[in-house]
Scaffold this motif. Structure first.
Motif, PDB file in Angstrom:
ATOM      1  N   THR A  98       0.833  -1.212   0.000  1.00 30.18           N
ATOM      2  CA  THR A  98       0.000   0.000   0.000  1.00 30.18           C
ATOM      3  C   THR A  98       0.860   1.251   0.000  1.00 30.18           C
ATOM      4  O   THR A  98       0.560   2.228  -0.705  1.00 30.18           O
ATOM      5  CB  THR A  98      -0.921   0.000   1.233  1.00 30.18           C
ATOM      6  N   GLU A 104      -1.484 -12.355   3.591  1.00 31.98           N
ATOM      7  CA  GLU A 104      -1.388 -10.889   3.582  1.00 31.98           C
ATOM      8  C   GLU A 104      -0.013 -10.429   3.114  1.00 31.98           C
ATOM      9  O   GLU A 104       0.101  -9.438   2.371  1.00 31.98           O
ATOM     10  CB  GLU A 104      -1.671 -10.348   4.977  1.00 31.98           C
ATOM     11  N   GLY A 159       0.207 -10.965  -0.622  1.00 29.97           N
ATOM     12  CA  GLY A 159      -0.594  -9.944  -1.293  1.00 29.97           C
ATOM     13  C   GLY A 159       0.109  -8.600  -1.317  1.00 29.97           C
ATOM     14  O   GLY A 159       0.084  -7.880  -2.331  1.00 29.97           O
ATOM     15  N   SER A 160       0.767  -8.240  -0.210  1.00 26.10           N
ATOM     16  CA  SER A 160       1.514  -6.982  -0.158  1.00 26.10           C
ATOM     17  C   SER A 160       2.672  -6.997  -1.144  1.00 26.10           C
ATOM     18  O   SER A 160       2.939  -5.998  -1.826  1.00 26.10           O
ATOM     19  CB  SER A 160       2.033  -6.759   1.270  1.00 26.10           C
ATOM     20  N   ALA A 208       1.544  -6.408  -4.660  1.00 26.43           N
ATOM     21  CA  ALA A 208       1.239  -4.995  -4.894  1.00 26.43           C
ATOM     22  C   ALA A 208       2.509  -4.152  -4.968  1.00 26.43           C
ATOM     23  O   ALA A 208       2.559  -3.140  -5.680  1.00 26.43           O
ATOM     24  CB  ALA A 208       0.326  -4.472  -3.786  1.00 26.43           C
ATOM     25  N   ALA A 226      -7.133 -13.259  -4.295  1.00 27.22           N
ATOM     26  CA  ALA A 226      -7.283 -11.924  -3.716  1.00 27.22           C
ATOM     27  C   ALA A 226      -6.675 -10.860  -4.630  1.00 27.22           C
ATOM     28  O   ALA A 226      -7.227  -9.766  -4.793  1.00 27.22           O
ATOM     29  CB  ALA A 226      -6.631 -11.883  -2.336  1.00 27.22           C
ATOM     30  N   ALA A 227      -5.536 -11.157  -5.247  1.00 28.05           N
ATOM     31  CA  ALA A 227      -4.910 -10.206  -6.162  1.00 28.05           C
ATOM     32  C   ALA A 227      -5.809  -9.934  -7.359  1.00 28.05           C
ATOM     33  O   ALA A 227      -5.953  -8.788  -7.798  1.00 28.05           O
ATOM     34  CB  ALA A 227      -3.554 -10.742  -6.622  1.00 28.05           C
ATOM     35  N   ARG A 258      -9.030 -10.076  -7.450  1.00 30.11           N
ATOM     36  CA  ARG A 258     -10.133  -9.213  -7.023  1.00 30.11           C
ATOM     37  C   ARG A 258      -9.698  -7.754  -6.910  1.00 30.11           C
ATOM     38  O   ARG A 258     -10.505  -6.845  -7.063  1.00 30.11           O
ATOM     39  CB  ARG A 258     -10.685  -9.691  -5.681  1.00 30.11           C
ATOM     40  N   SER A 259      -8.410  -7.538  -6.660  1.00 25.94           N
ATOM     41  CA  SER A 259      -7.874  -6.180  -6.539  1.00 25.94           C
ATOM     42  C   SER A 259      -7.402  -5.618  -7.872  1.00 25.94           C
ATOM     43  O   SER A 259      -6.873  -4.504  -7.914  1.00 25.94           O
ATOM     44  CB  SER A 259      -6.697  -6.172  -5.555  1.00 25.94           C
ATOM     45  N   GLY A 260      -7.554  -6.382  -8.945  1.00 19.41           N
ATOM     46  CA  GLY A 260      -7.146  -5.919 -10.255  1.00 19.41           C
ATOM     47  C   GLY A 260      -5.673  -6.121 -10.566  1.00 19.41           C
ATOM     48  O   GLY A 260      -5.143  -5.526 -11.510  1.00 19.41           O
ATOM     49  N   ILE A 261      -5.004  -6.954  -9.783  1.00 21.61           N
ATOM     50  CA  ILE A 261      -3.590  -7.240 -10.018  1.00 21.61           C
ATOM     51  C   ILE A 261      -3.491  -8.560 -10.788  1.00 21.61           C
ATOM     52  O   ILE A 261      -3.956  -9.596 -10.311  1.00 21.61           O
ATOM     53  CB  ILE A 261      -2.815  -7.342  -8.691  1.00 21.61           C
TER      54      ILE A 261
END
Length: 501
Positions: free
Chosen positions: A364, A409, A412-413, A416, A446-447, A449-452
């Motif tokens: 983030t 998590e 996922g970080s 990003a 999860a990625a 869903r976040s557009g990654i």
């Protein structure tokens, strides 16, 4: 013989053969009171102190033992004896507890913890080391008399004499039969005989099958977990010449040097940080991240969970050769200081920063800022049980849920934080499917869903090009799972992922 063909180990009174009497009615020593040892040698004493520190303060043996050896000036063969005694008693605690329970004829819960540690040490000398039986018993009894008193020492004497009346093979048959009286649960028998909690044995069996291997390898894996690993050094590229380290080349990592003995701290390159002590599997996964194909700039790398710094130091030496720089992030301040110590030999311009921060926030705070990211995630450590002898007894099945959530998590970080076209290495020193394949699947969902966008990189092809010898990696997966019984490494997992959007 009993009716089912097994040897009957009970005496005429119905007690298990070799069982010691209660502490109030122990066998008397053959020695006269004035001749009995009231202490023991420093090596056995330090091994006992390590076991007590592990039990009383949740310490780690590999952190407690070296300073104690230095403080008490225990060196050479005595230091090796103390290390094998302490580590062996911790690794094989489950086996020796089952044997002691039979030999004592009483529940372990009724034995004071310091006395039980003494019995574990004595049992390992009798059954797991080349120590003459009389020395194993008398020295342990002397230590007991010194540390826990004469009454408990009599009990230790009686139990260890009972342990010594049977061979290791006889004891393994007995405790295996006791764990699995109907011989229909291989897990229960293996857990008792090879000294692993049952939930760990089941998890390792599932991990073998999930990675294309046979469940028939389970026993070999457990045996490998109980073998003391060789000391392996890493030659950090650009900092040290191979001939400075000695030993023999590694089987897996081209940077590895395996020592047959001695204190690695005596090697000058280790003392000054140009080399380090690092498992071959740990070296290989860091090399694989650096070697994974990449398009575009290759200048800024991130080690998201950098403590204690072994992988960070190897990555820093590799990125320095490309005129790049490394950011090392670690959430715990004391581990961040260990990272700084591990990086001490690296040129200052190779290290952008050693940070103390939560890795879950980096994606983030710095989206798309890095070309390569290492996620060496906190895990149960089930792949490094041979190096961390106490960890198998500390972990619980309930740890998996919390750890896997953290692992998702962190991954996922990382996804990003890496730029489009960049590569992430997801690494654990556990082969458990809940911490490896399932974490990656959940993080990829999860990625998305976040557009990654993310695609797998064929880690097997990458490590095949790197490895010092061909690797046995069955199946058609793109990730890599190493094993102690196959590759001689810790059971490291590696998944490589490229961000596509």
């Amino acid at each position: 013989m009993s009716g089912d063909g097994r040897t009957d180990r009970r005496d005429s009174a119905g007690r298990q053969r070799g069982a010691a009497r209660s502490e109030g009615r122990t066998e008397r020593s053959a020695q006269a009171p004035g001749e009995r040892r009231r202490g023991t040698d420093p090596a056995r004493t330090v091994a006992f102190d390590v076991l007590r520190a592990v039990a009383e303060t949740d310490s780690y043996a590999n952190l407690v033992l070296p300073p104690l050896l230095r403080e008490r000036a225990i060196r050479g063969r005595d230091a090796g004896f103390a290390t094998e005694l302490a580590y062996g008693a911790l690794r094989l605690r489950g086996r020796y507890d089952a044997i002691v329970e039979q030999a004592a004829g009483r529940d372990l819960a009724t034995i004071d913890p310091p006395v039980l540690d003494l019995l574990r040490l004595g049992s390992h000398q009798l059954l797991g080391m080349r120590v003459p039986p009389h020395a194993a018993v008398s020295e342990t009894v002397g230590l007991a008399r010194q540390r826990v008193g004469a009454g408990a020492a009599q009990f230790v004497n009686a139990v260890l004499r009972a342990v010594g009346r049977s061979t290791l093979d006889e004891w393994l048959t007995l405790i295996g039969d006791a764990a699995d009286p109907h011989q229909d649960d291989a897990v229960a028998r293996l857990a008792a005989v090879e000294s692993h909690p049952e939930w760990v044995v089941r998890g390792l069996r599932e991990a073998l099958v999930g990675n294309g291997r046979s469940s028939d390898e389970l026993e070999a894996l457990l045996v490998a977990d109980n073998a003391a690993p060789r000391v392996t050094l890493v030659a950090r590229p650009g900092l040290v010449d191979d001939d400075e380290l000695g030993g023999r080349p590694g089987r897996v990592a081209p940077t590895a040097h395996v020592l047959d003995g001695g204190d690695p701290a005596s090697v000058p390159a280790v003392r000054d940080g140009r080399a380090g002590v690092q498992d071959e599997g740990s070296q290989l996964v860091a090399l694989a991240l650096a070697a994974a194909p990449l398009e575009g700039p290759d200048e800024r790398w991130l080690d998201l969970c950098a403590g204690p710094g072994g992988k960070a130091a190897l990555l820093a030496s590799l990125v320095d050769e490309r005129r790049g720089r490394l950011v090392a992030n670690e959430v715990q301040p004391h581990r961040a200081r260990l990272v700084e110590q591990a990086l001490r030999a690296l040129p200052a311009d190779a290290i952008e920063d050693v940070r103390t921060g939560d890795g879950r926030l980096v994606g983030t705070d710095e989206p798309g800022a890095f070309d390569r990211v290492m996620v060496d995630a906190p895990c149960t450590g089930l792949g490094a049980l041979r190096r961390r002898p106490e960890s198998r007894w500390r972990r619980q099945p309930s740890d998996l849920a919390a750890l896997s959530a953290l692992q998702r998590e962190l991954l996922g970080s990382a996804l990003a934080a890496v730029r489009v076209g960049g590569v992430v290495a997801y690494v654990t020193c556990s082969p458990h499917l809940a911490e490896t394949q399932l974490v990656v699947k959940d993080a990829l969902r999860a990625a998305a869903r976040s557009g990654i966008g993310v695609e797998p990189v064929d880690a097997r092809a990458v490590v095949a090009d790197l490895a010092a010898a061909p690797l046995d990696l069955p199946g058609d997966r793109t990730d890599v799972q190493l094993w102690p019984h196959v590759h001689g490494t810790d059971a490291m997992h590696l998944t490589l992922l490229r961000r596509t959007s």
